[in-house]
Design a protein around this motif. Structure first.
Motif, PDB file in Angstrom:
ATOM      1  N   THR A  31       0.832  -1.208   0.000  1.00  0.00           N
ATOM      2  CA  THR A  31       0.000   0.000   0.000  1.00  0.00           C
ATOM      3  C   THR A  31       0.866   1.257   0.000  1.00  0.00           C
ATOM      4  O   THR A  31       0.598   2.206  -0.740  1.00  0.00           O
ATOM      5  CB  THR A  31      -0.953   0.002   1.204  1.00  0.00           C
TER       6      THR A  31
ATOM      7  N   ARG B 227       2.416   1.548  -3.487  1.00  0.00           N
ATOM      8  CA  ARG B 227       1.415   1.972  -4.471  1.00  0.00           C
ATOM      9  C   ARG B 227       1.063   3.448  -4.293  1.00  0.00           C
ATOM     10  O   ARG B 227       0.931   4.184  -5.271  1.00  0.00           O
ATOM     11  CB  ARG B 227       0.167   1.100  -4.334  1.00  0.00           C
TER      12      ARG B 227
ATOM     13  N   ASP C  67       1.556   6.467  -6.934  1.00  0.00           N
ATOM     14  CA  ASP C  67       0.455   7.348  -7.337  1.00  0.00           C
ATOM     15  C   ASP C  67       0.836   8.821  -7.174  1.00  0.00           C
ATOM     16  O   ASP C  67       0.496   9.654  -8.025  1.00  0.00           O
ATOM     17  CB  ASP C  67      -0.804   7.053  -6.525  1.00  0.00           C
TER      18      ASP C  67
END
Length: 126
Positions: free
Chosen positions: A110, A113, A117
């Motif tokens: 997480t 990611r 992003d």
């Protein structure tokens, strides 16, 4: 050129944490596979040390620091009593440790990611 060294530090940290969790999960799966093996001693992986590879450490003797500052070290668990056949694998304990390793891996992915992003957003790509 090593692509891992070119990553931003947060992404490198997340990748190292995911690698550590995967190694721990593999170690725990070996324990579960040997739950009925007489004399088998359960193992676990040392706690994740996020900056272990950033600070050069000096070894004063060969056995000092185990696998070295960047290696993931495992140890024999001693907090579980042995069965009469000498096996120290407690399946309930291994399941709980596996859940902990899975959660650590999910956290690391997480973070990775999210950092990716943020990088995409800063470049105008979404």
């Amino acid at each position: 050129m090593n692509p891992v060294n070119e990553m931003p530090s947060i992404m490198r940290l997340a990748a190292d944490a995911a690698r550590h969790a995967a190694t721990r999960q593999a170690t725990l799966s070996v324990n579960v596979a040997n739950a009925d093996t007489p004399g088998f001693r359960a193992r676990d992986v040392a706690v994740f040390a996020p900056n272990a590879g950033d600070m050069p450490l000096r070894r004063t003797r060969p056995a000092h620091l185990g696998d070295g500052p960047t290696g993931i070290r495992s140890f024999e668990t001693t907090d579980v009593p042995a069965d009469p056949n000498g096996n120290t694998v407690d399946l309930e304990d291994q399941i709980l440790r596996g859940i902990d390793a899975g959660r650590a891996h999910n956290r690391a992915v997480t973070v990775y990611r999210t950092a990716l992003d943020i990088m995409r957003a800063s470049l105008g790509r979404r």
